[in-house]
Scaffold this motif. Structure first.
Motif, mmCIF file in Angstrom:
data_model
loop_
_atom_site.group_PDB
_atom_site.id
_atom_site.type_symbol
_atom_site.label_atom_id
_atom_site.label_comp_id
_atom_site.label_asym_id
_atom_site.label_seq_id
_atom_site.Cartn_x
_atom_site.Cartn_y
_atom_site.Cartn_z
ATOM 1 N N GLY A 1 10.224 0.682 2.734
ATOM 2 C CA GLY A 1 9.183 1.554 3.246
ATOM 3 C C GLY A 1 8.530 1.117 4.539
ATOM 4 N N PRO A 2 8.010 -0.121 4.621
ATOM 5 C CA PRO A 2 7.336 -0.544 5.850
ATOM 6 C C PRO A 2 8.231 -0.472 7.089
ATOM 7 C CG PRO A 2 6.805 -2.028 4.058
ATOM 8 C CD PRO A 2 7.892 -1.127 3.548
ATOM 9 N N GLU A 3 9.516 -0.762 6.922
ATOM 10 C CA GLU A 3 10.441 -0.692 8.056
ATOM 11 C C GLU A 3 10.544 0.719 8.621
ATOM 12 O OE1 GLU A 3 14.113 -3.523 7.593
ATOM 13 O OE2 GLU A 3 13.807 -2.474 5.689
ATOM 14 N N LEU A 4 10.367 1.711 7.748
ATOM 15 C CA LEU A 4 10.542 3.108 8.134
ATOM 16 C C LEU A 4 9.220 3.839 8.303
ATOM 17 C CD1 LEU A 4 13.395 3.861 5.591
ATOM 18 C CD2 LEU A 4 13.654 3.508 8.030
ATOM 19 N N ASP A 5 8.134 3.104 8.237
ATOM 20 C CA ASP A 5 6.810 3.722 8.298
ATOM 21 C C ASP A 5 6.656 4.778 7.204
ATOM 22 O OD1 ASP A 5 4.252 3.958 9.302
ATOM 23 O OD2 ASP A 5 4.791 5.481 10.789
ATOM 24 N N TYR A 6 7.395 4.589 6.101
ATOM 25 C CA TYR A 6 7.347 5.481 4.940
ATOM 26 C C TYR A 6 7.635 6.934 5.301
ATOM 27 C CZ TYR A 6 5.325 1.463 2.522
ATOM 28 O OH TYR A 6 5.124 0.215 1.969
ATOM 29 N N LYS A 7 8.632 7.142 6.167
ATOM 30 C CA LYS A 7 8.972 8.505 6.604
ATOM 31 C C LYS A 7 10.445 8.811 6.345
ATOM 32 C CE LYS A 7 5.431 8.721 10.217
ATOM 33 N NZ LYS A 7 5.171 8.760 11.686
ATOM 34 N N ILE A 8 10.698 9.992 5.812
ATOM 35 C CA ILE A 8 12.050 10.522 5.631
ATOM 36 C C ILE A 8 12.200 11.695 6.602
ATOM 37 C CG2 ILE A 8 13.649 11.666 4.050
ATOM 38 C CD1 ILE A 8 12.112 10.245 1.748
ATOM 39 N N ILE A 9 13.247 11.670 7.422
ATOM 40 C CA ILE A 9 13.450 12.733 8.410
ATOM 41 C C ILE A 9 14.133 13.922 7.747
ATOM 42 C CG2 ILE A 9 14.375 13.324 10.675
ATOM 43 C CD1 ILE A 9 12.334 11.036 10.669
ATOM 44 N N GLY A 10 13.447 15.044 7.708
ATOM 45 C CA GLY A 10 13.966 16.242 7.062
ATOM 46 C C GLY A 10 14.515 17.259 8.047
ATOM 47 N N ILE A 11 14.706 18.460 7.542
ATOM 48 C CA ILE A 11 15.226 19.555 8.374
ATOM 49 C C ILE A 11 14.236 20.716 8.317
ATOM 50 C CG2 ILE A 11 17.634 18.854 8.194
ATOM 51 C CD1 ILE A 11 17.963 20.968 5.962
ATOM 52 N N GLU A 12 14.748 21.941 8.384
ATOM 53 C CA GLU A 12 13.873 23.109 8.447
ATOM 54 C C GLU A 12 13.073 23.298 7.158
ATOM 55 O OE1 GLU A 12 17.274 23.657 11.228
ATOM 56 O OE2 GLU A 12 17.100 23.092 9.122
ATOM 57 N N PRO A 13 11.775 23.589 7.269
ATOM 58 C CA PRO A 13 10.977 23.866 6.067
ATOM 59 C C PRO A 13 11.529 25.107 5.364
ATOM 60 C CG PRO A 13 9.786 24.512 8.061
ATOM 61 C CD PRO A 13 10.995 23.741 8.510
ATOM 62 N N GLY A 14 11.537 25.081 4.054
ATOM 63 C CA GLY A 14 12.052 26.216 3.295
ATOM 64 C C GLY A 14 13.508 26.075 2.899
ATOM 65 N N ALA A 15 14.215 25.113 3.513
ATOM 66 C CA ALA A 15 15.603 24.879 3.134
ATOM 67 C C ALA A 15 15.659 24.330 1.709
ATOM 68 C CB ALA A 15 16.255 23.889 4.099
ATOM 69 N N GLY A 16 16.696 24.700 0.967
ATOM 70 C CA GLY A 16 16.838 24.214 -0.394
ATOM 71 C C GLY A 16 16.870 22.699 -0.465
ATOM 72 N N LEU A 17 17.476 22.071 0.552
ATOM 73 C CA LEU A 17 17.538 20.614 0.614
ATOM 74 C C LEU A 17 16.139 20.013 0.734
ATOM 75 C CD1 LEU A 17 19.038 17.943 0.878
ATOM 76 C CD2 LEU A 17 19.487 18.484 3.276
ATOM 77 N N MET A 18 15.267 20.682 1.460
ATOM 78 C CA MET A 18 13.893 20.197 1.598
ATOM 79 C C MET A 18 13.120 20.352 0.283
ATOM 80 S SD MET A 18 13.323 18.892 4.599
ATOM 81 C CE MET A 18 11.610 19.099 5.134
ATOM 82 N N MET A 19 13.367 21.449 -0.418
ATOM 83 C CA MET A 19 12.711 21.639 -1.721
ATOM 84 C C MET A 19 13.133 20.536 -2.690
ATOM 85 S SD MET A 19 13.089 25.754 -2.251
ATOM 86 C CE MET A 19 12.548 26.922 -0.993
ATOM 87 N N ALA A 20 14.435 20.219 -2.699
ATOM 88 C CA ALA A 20 14.926 19.155 -3.570
ATOM 89 C C ALA A 20 14.332 17.806 -3.175
ATOM 90 C CB ALA A 20 16.453 19.104 -3.517
ATOM 91 N N SER A 21 14.178 17.583 -1.868
ATOM 92 C CA SER A 21 13.631 16.313 -1.393
ATOM 93 C C SER A 21 12.150 16.176 -1.744
ATOM 94 C CB SER A 21 13.837 16.184 0.124
ATOM 95 O OG SER A 21 15.226 16.182 0.432
ATOM 96 N N GLU A 22 11.418 17.270 -1.701
ATOM 97 C CA GLU A 22 10.023 17.235 -2.141
ATOM 98 C C GLU A 22 9.949 16.874 -3.626
ATOM 99 O OE1 GLU A 22 7.311 17.370 -0.549
ATOM 100 O OE2 GLU A 22 7.700 18.347 1.369
ATOM 101 N N LYS A 23 10.874 17.437 -4.408
ATOM 102 C CA LYS A 23 10.918 17.115 -5.833
ATOM 103 C C LYS A 23 11.263 15.647 -6.036
ATOM 104 C CE LYS A 23 13.169 18.457 -10.170
ATOM 105 N NZ LYS A 23 14.211 19.319 -10.791
ATOM 106 N N ALA A 24 12.161 15.117 -5.181
ATOM 107 C CA ALA A 24 12.551 13.705 -5.291
ATOM 108 C C ALA A 24 11.356 12.777 -5.071
ATOM 109 C CB ALA A 24 13.660 13.382 -4.291
ATOM 110 N N LEU A 25 10.468 13.153 -4.153
ATOM 111 C CA LEU A 25 9.270 12.345 -3.917
ATOM 112 C C LEU A 25 8.458 12.191 -5.201
ATOM 113 C CD1 LEU A 25 7.950 13.589 -0.436
ATOM 114 C CD2 LEU A 25 9.365 11.588 -0.933
ATOM 115 N N ASP A 26 8.383 13.286 -5.970
ATOM 116 C CA ASP A 26 7.626 13.250 -7.221
ATOM 117 C C ASP A 26 8.391 12.519 -8.315
ATOM 118 O OD1 ASP A 26 5.465 14.741 -6.183
ATOM 119 O OD2 ASP A 26 6.554 16.612 -6.520
ATOM 120 N N GLU A 27 9.661 12.839 -8.469
ATOM 121 C CA GLU A 27 10.462 12.276 -9.565
ATOM 122 C C GLU A 27 10.608 10.758 -9.448
ATOM 123 O OE1 GLU A 27 11.891 13.722 -12.282
ATOM 124 O OE2 GLU A 27 10.857 15.601 -11.766
ATOM 125 N N TYR A 28 10.654 10.255 -8.210
ATOM 126 C CA TYR A 28 10.847 8.820 -8.010
ATOM 127 C C TYR A 28 9.549 8.083 -7.682
ATOM 128 C CZ TYR A 28 15.897 9.496 -8.205
ATOM 129 O OH TYR A 28 17.180 9.795 -8.621
#
Length: 284
Positions: A133-160
Protein backbone atom coordinates in the motif's frame (compact mmCIF):
# COMPACT_ATOMS: atom_id res chain seq x y z
CA UNK A 1 -52.62 11.51 -72.58
CA UNK A 2 -48.95 10.67 -73.18
CA UNK A 3 -47.92 12.91 -70.28
CA UNK A 4 -50.53 11.26 -68.06
CA UNK A 5 -49.19 7.78 -68.92
CA UNK A 6 -45.65 8.90 -68.19
CA UNK A 7 -46.76 10.31 -64.84
CA UNK A 8 -48.59 7.10 -63.92
CA UNK A 9 -45.53 5.06 -64.92
CA UNK A 10 -43.26 7.27 -62.81
CA UNK A 11 -45.55 6.92 -59.80
CA UNK A 12 -45.70 3.13 -60.23
CA UNK A 13 -41.89 2.96 -60.47
CA UNK A 14 -41.52 5.03 -57.30
CA UNK A 15 -43.96 2.77 -55.47
CA UNK A 16 -42.08 -0.31 -56.71
CA UNK A 17 -38.70 1.07 -55.62
CA UNK A 18 -40.09 2.07 -52.24
CA UNK A 19 -41.62 -1.37 -51.82
CA UNK A 20 -38.36 -3.10 -52.66
CA UNK A 21 -36.46 -0.84 -50.29
CA UNK A 22 -38.94 -1.52 -47.53
CA UNK A 23 -38.81 -5.26 -48.14
CA UNK A 24 -35.02 -5.32 -48.12
CA UNK A 25 -34.68 -3.11 -45.08
CA UNK A 26 -32.64 0.05 -44.60
CA UNK A 27 -28.91 -0.20 -45.25
CA UNK A 28 -28.18 2.00 -42.21
CA UNK A 29 -27.09 0.26 -39.02
CA UNK A 30 -25.89 1.51 -35.64
CA UNK A 31 -23.30 -0.26 -33.48
CA UNK A 32 -22.67 0.76 -29.87
CA UNK A 33 -19.47 -0.08 -28.00
CA UNK A 34 -17.40 0.80 -24.95
CA UNK A 35 -13.96 2.41 -25.30
CA UNK A 36 -12.03 -0.69 -24.28
CA UNK A 37 -9.19 -1.54 -26.65
CA UNK A 38 -10.70 -5.00 -27.14
CA UNK A 39 -14.14 -3.66 -28.05
CA UNK A 40 -12.74 -0.99 -30.36
CA UNK A 41 -10.97 -3.79 -32.25
CA UNK A 42 -14.00 -6.07 -32.55
CA UNK A 43 -16.52 -3.34 -33.37
CA UNK A 44 -14.36 -1.84 -36.12
CA UNK A 45 -13.84 -5.28 -37.69
CA UNK A 46 -17.61 -5.78 -37.70
CA UNK A 47 -18.04 -2.30 -39.19
CA UNK A 48 -15.55 -3.11 -41.96
CA UNK A 49 -17.38 -6.28 -42.92
CA UNK A 50 -20.81 -4.64 -42.83
CA UNK A 51 -19.68 -1.77 -45.03
CA UNK A 52 -17.28 -3.41 -47.46
CA UNK A 53 -18.90 -6.83 -47.82
CA UNK A 54 -22.59 -6.15 -47.24
CA UNK A 55 -22.98 -2.52 -48.32
CA UNK A 56 -24.27 -1.09 -45.06
CA UNK A 57 -23.65 2.42 -43.77
CA UNK A 58 -22.54 2.00 -40.16
CA UNK A 59 -22.94 4.60 -37.41
CA UNK A 60 -20.62 4.06 -34.44
CA UNK A 61 -21.72 5.05 -30.93
CA UNK A 62 -18.92 5.05 -28.33
CA UNK A 63 -20.60 5.13 -24.92
CA UNK A 64 -20.24 3.76 -21.39
CA UNK A 65 -21.50 0.28 -20.57
CA UNK A 66 -24.84 1.42 -19.17
CA UNK A 67 -25.90 3.49 -22.20
CA UNK A 68 -24.59 0.73 -24.50
CA UNK A 69 -26.95 -1.83 -22.99
CA UNK A 70 -29.78 0.69 -22.77
CA UNK A 71 -29.36 1.58 -26.45
CA UNK A 72 -29.57 -1.96 -27.76
CA UNK A 73 -32.51 -2.63 -25.42
CA UNK A 74 -34.59 0.41 -26.43
CA UNK A 75 -33.74 0.08 -30.13
CA UNK A 76 -31.62 3.23 -30.50
CA UNK A 77 -28.69 0.91 -31.32
CA UNK A 78 -28.99 -2.11 -33.58
CA UNK A 79 -26.31 -4.22 -31.97
CA UNK A 80 -23.22 -4.60 -29.82
CA UNK A 81 -20.38 -7.14 -29.95
CA UNK A 82 -19.05 -6.01 -26.56
CA UNK A 83 -21.16 -7.73 -23.89
CA UNK A 84 -18.96 -9.36 -21.22
CA UNK A 85 -20.91 -12.21 -19.64
CA UNK A 86 -21.81 -13.81 -17.34
CA UNK A 87 -20.15 -11.61 -14.68
CA UNK A 88 -18.82 -8.22 -15.83
CA UNK A 89 -22.05 -6.97 -17.42
CA UNK A 90 -24.39 -9.12 -15.32
CA UNK A 91 -26.18 -6.13 -13.78
CA UNK A 92 -27.03 -4.69 -17.21
CA UNK A 93 -28.04 -8.07 -18.65
CA UNK A 94 -30.43 -8.55 -15.74
CA UNK A 95 -31.77 -5.00 -15.82
CA UNK A 96 -32.79 -5.19 -19.48
CA UNK A 97 -33.66 -8.87 -19.61
CA UNK A 98 -36.31 -9.60 -22.24
CA UNK A 99 -35.61 -6.36 -24.14
CA UNK A 100 -32.77 -7.64 -26.36
CA UNK A 101 -31.67 -10.77 -28.20
CA UNK A 102 -28.47 -12.56 -27.18
CA UNK A 103 -26.81 -14.19 -30.21
CA UNK A 104 -24.24 -15.96 -28.04
CA UNK A 105 -20.49 -15.70 -27.62
CA UNK A 106 -18.30 -14.17 -30.30
CA UNK A 107 -15.11 -14.72 -28.25
CA UNK A 108 -14.23 -17.25 -25.54
CA UNK A 109 -11.72 -17.09 -22.71
CA UNK A 110 -11.78 -13.56 -21.35
CA UNK A 111 -10.73 -12.57 -17.83
CA UNK A 112 -10.91 -9.51 -15.59
CA UNK A 113 -9.26 -8.56 -12.32
CA UNK A 114 -6.51 -6.55 -10.68
CA UNK A 115 -3.25 -6.60 -12.64
CA UNK A 116 0.34 -5.81 -11.65
CA UNK A 117 3.75 -6.07 -13.37
CA UNK A 118 5.35 -9.49 -12.97
CA UNK A 119 8.34 -7.96 -11.18
CA UNK A 120 6.19 -7.01 -8.17
CA UNK A 121 6.49 -9.38 -5.20
CA UNK A 122 2.78 -9.78 -4.66
CA UNK A 123 0.46 -12.68 -5.52
CA UNK A 124 -3.03 -12.04 -4.22
CA UNK A 125 -5.49 -9.22 -3.71
CA UNK A 126 -5.26 -10.12 -0.03
CA UNK A 127 -1.59 -9.06 -0.09
CA UNK A 128 -2.63 -5.46 -0.74
CA UNK A 129 -3.40 -5.25 2.98
CA UNK A 130 0.27 -5.75 3.77
CA UNK A 131 3.33 -3.76 2.66
CA UNK A 132 2.33 -2.85 -0.90
CA UNK A 133 0.00 0.00 0.00
CA UNK A 134 2.49 2.72 0.99
CA UNK A 135 4.50 2.16 -2.21
CA UNK A 136 1.37 2.85 -4.26
CA UNK A 137 -0.07 5.60 -2.11
CA UNK A 138 -2.99 3.17 -1.63
CA UNK A 139 -4.30 3.81 -5.16
CA UNK A 140 -5.63 1.41 -7.79
CA UNK A 141 -5.79 2.84 -11.32
CA UNK A 142 -9.23 2.18 -12.77
CA UNK A 143 -11.05 2.87 -16.01
CA UNK A 144 -14.37 4.49 -16.94
CA UNK A 145 -16.91 4.90 -14.11
CA UNK A 146 -19.90 2.63 -14.61
CA UNK A 147 -17.90 -0.14 -16.28
CA UNK A 148 -18.67 -3.61 -14.95
CA UNK A 149 -14.99 -4.03 -14.11
CA UNK A 150 -15.15 -0.94 -11.91
CA UNK A 151 -18.25 -2.23 -10.12
CA UNK A 152 -16.45 -5.51 -9.40
CA UNK A 153 -13.38 -3.60 -8.19
CA UNK A 154 -15.48 -1.52 -5.81
CA UNK A 155 -16.88 -4.78 -4.44
CA UNK A 156 -13.32 -6.13 -4.10
CA UNK A 157 -12.42 -3.18 -1.87
CA UNK A 158 -15.18 -4.25 0.51
CA UNK A 159 -14.71 -8.02 0.28
CA UNK A 160 -10.97 -7.81 0.98
CA UNK A 161 -11.19 -5.13 3.68
CA UNK A 162 -9.39 -2.50 1.59
CA UNK A 163 -12.01 0.24 1.75
CA UNK A 164 -10.53 2.15 4.71
CA UNK A 165 -7.15 2.79 3.05
CA UNK A 166 -7.36 2.09 -0.66
CA UNK A 167 -8.92 4.29 -3.36
CA UNK A 168 -10.09 3.12 -6.78
CA UNK A 169 -9.32 5.98 -9.17
CA UNK A 170 -11.76 6.59 -12.03
CA UNK A 171 -9.97 7.05 -15.33
CA UNK A 172 -10.30 5.63 -18.85
CA UNK A 173 -8.96 2.49 -20.50
CA UNK A 174 -6.47 4.58 -22.48
CA UNK A 175 -5.27 6.54 -19.44
CA UNK A 176 -4.96 3.34 -17.39
CA UNK A 177 -2.80 1.77 -20.11
CA UNK A 178 -0.58 4.84 -20.26
CA UNK A 179 -0.05 4.88 -16.50
CA UNK A 180 0.76 1.17 -16.54
CA UNK A 181 3.25 1.53 -19.39
CA UNK A 182 4.98 4.46 -17.68
CA UNK A 183 5.34 2.59 -14.38
CA UNK A 184 6.48 -0.57 -16.18
CA UNK A 185 9.18 1.28 -18.12
CA UNK A 186 10.51 2.67 -14.84
CA UNK A 187 10.12 -0.63 -12.92
CA UNK A 188 7.76 1.09 -10.49
CA UNK A 189 4.94 -0.63 -8.56
CA UNK A 190 1.39 -0.17 -9.83
CA UNK A 191 -2.00 -1.89 -9.59
CA UNK A 192 -4.58 -1.46 -12.34
CA UNK A 193 -7.95 -2.86 -13.31
CA UNK A 194 -7.23 -5.14 -16.27
CA UNK A 195 -8.77 -7.60 -18.67
CA UNK A 196 -7.84 -10.15 -21.28
CA UNK A 197 -7.63 -9.93 -24.24
CA UNK A 198 -5.71 -6.65 -24.15
CA UNK A 199 -2.60 -5.52 -26.01
CA UNK A 200 -0.83 -4.68 -22.74
CA UNK A 201 -0.29 -8.40 -22.04
CA UNK A 202 1.53 -8.72 -25.37
CA UNK A 203 3.72 -5.68 -24.68
CA UNK A 204 4.49 -6.18 -20.98
CA UNK A 205 5.10 -9.04 -18.56
CA UNK A 206 2.04 -8.79 -16.31
CA UNK A 207 0.09 -10.98 -13.93
CA UNK A 208 -3.36 -11.07 -12.36
CA UNK A 209 -3.57 -10.97 -8.59
CA UNK A 210 -5.21 -14.12 -7.23
CA UNK A 211 -8.85 -13.60 -6.28
CA UNK A 212 -9.62 -16.26 -3.63
CA UNK A 213 -13.03 -14.74 -2.89
CA UNK A 214 -13.90 -14.96 -6.62
CA UNK A 215 -15.14 -11.37 -6.75
CA UNK A 216 -14.29 -11.08 -10.45
CA UNK A 217 -15.67 -14.48 -11.39
CA UNK A 218 -13.92 -16.97 -13.65
CA UNK A 219 -13.29 -16.98 -17.39
CA UNK A 220 -15.94 -15.10 -19.35
CA UNK A 221 -17.20 -14.72 -22.88
CA UNK A 222 -17.89 -11.68 -25.05
CA UNK A 223 -21.39 -11.88 -26.50
CA UNK A 224 -23.14 -10.30 -29.47
CA UNK A 225 -26.40 -8.61 -28.45
CA UNK A 226 -28.92 -7.17 -30.93
CA UNK A 227 -32.15 -5.27 -30.62
CA UNK A 228 -35.49 -6.96 -30.93
CA UNK A 229 -36.69 -7.10 -34.53
CA UNK A 230 -33.28 -6.83 -36.19
CA UNK A 231 -33.72 -10.24 -37.84
CA UNK A 232 -36.84 -9.01 -39.62
CA UNK A 233 -35.55 -5.50 -40.45
CA UNK A 234 -31.98 -6.29 -41.54
CA UNK A 235 -31.79 -10.02 -42.16
CA UNK A 236 -28.41 -9.93 -43.91
CA UNK A 237 -26.73 -7.99 -41.09
CA UNK A 238 -28.42 -10.20 -38.49
CA UNK A 239 -27.12 -13.38 -40.16
CA UNK A 240 -23.56 -12.03 -40.17
CA UNK A 241 -23.70 -10.87 -36.54
CA UNK A 242 -25.08 -14.26 -35.57
CA UNK A 243 -22.03 -15.99 -37.13
CA UNK A 244 -19.36 -13.49 -36.07
CA UNK A 245 -16.86 -15.38 -33.93
CA UNK A 246 -13.08 -15.08 -33.52
CA UNK A 247 -10.24 -15.79 -31.11
CA UNK A 248 -8.26 -13.72 -28.59
CA UNK A 249 -5.26 -14.03 -30.94
CA UNK A 250 -7.31 -12.52 -33.79
CA UNK A 251 -8.40 -9.66 -31.58
CA UNK A 252 -4.87 -9.11 -30.25
CA UNK A 253 -3.53 -8.56 -33.77
CA UNK A 254 -5.97 -5.72 -34.35
CA UNK A 255 -5.35 -4.22 -30.89
CA UNK A 256 -1.57 -4.29 -31.28
CA UNK A 257 -1.83 -2.64 -34.71
CA UNK A 258 -3.96 0.16 -33.26
CA UNK A 259 -1.67 0.58 -30.28
CA UNK A 260 1.25 0.78 -32.72
CA UNK A 261 -0.21 3.82 -34.42
CA UNK A 262 -2.68 2.56 -37.02
CA UNK A 263 -6.21 3.94 -37.03
CA UNK A 264 -8.94 1.50 -35.98
CA UNK A 265 -10.29 1.65 -39.54
CA UNK A 266 -6.93 0.77 -41.09
CA UNK A 267 -6.20 -2.01 -38.60
CA UNK A 268 -9.64 -3.55 -39.11
CA UNK A 269 -9.36 -3.33 -42.89
CA UNK A 270 -5.97 -5.04 -42.89
CA UNK A 271 -7.21 -7.81 -40.64
CA UNK A 272 -10.32 -8.43 -42.76
CA UNK A 273 -8.26 -8.54 -45.95
CA UNK A 274 -5.77 -10.92 -44.35
CA UNK A 275 -8.43 -13.32 -43.04
CA UNK A 276 -10.68 -13.71 -46.06
CA UNK A 277 -11.51 -17.36 -45.40
CA UNK A 278 -12.85 -16.68 -41.90
CA UNK A 279 -14.73 -13.58 -43.06
CA UNK A 280 -16.33 -15.58 -45.89
CA UNK A 281 -17.49 -18.17 -43.35
CA UNK A 282 -19.24 -15.41 -41.40
CA UNK A 283 -21.09 -14.35 -44.54
CA UNK A 284 -22.30 -17.75 -45.76
Amino acid sequence: MRKMKMLVAAVMLAVLVAGCSSAGGSKDITLAYVAWDSEIASTYVVKEVLEQKLGYKVEMLQVDAGPMWAGVSDGSADGIVAAWLPSTHASYADKYKGQYEDLGANLEGTKTGLVVPAYMDIKSIEDLNDTTGPELDYKIIGIEPGAGLMMASEKALDEYGLRDKWTLLESSSAAMSQELQKAYDNKEPIVVTGWTPHWMFAKMDLKYLDDPKNVYGGAEQIHTIVRKGLKEDKAEAYAFLDKFNWTPDDMAKVMVAIQGGETPEAAAKAWVEGNAELVDAWLK
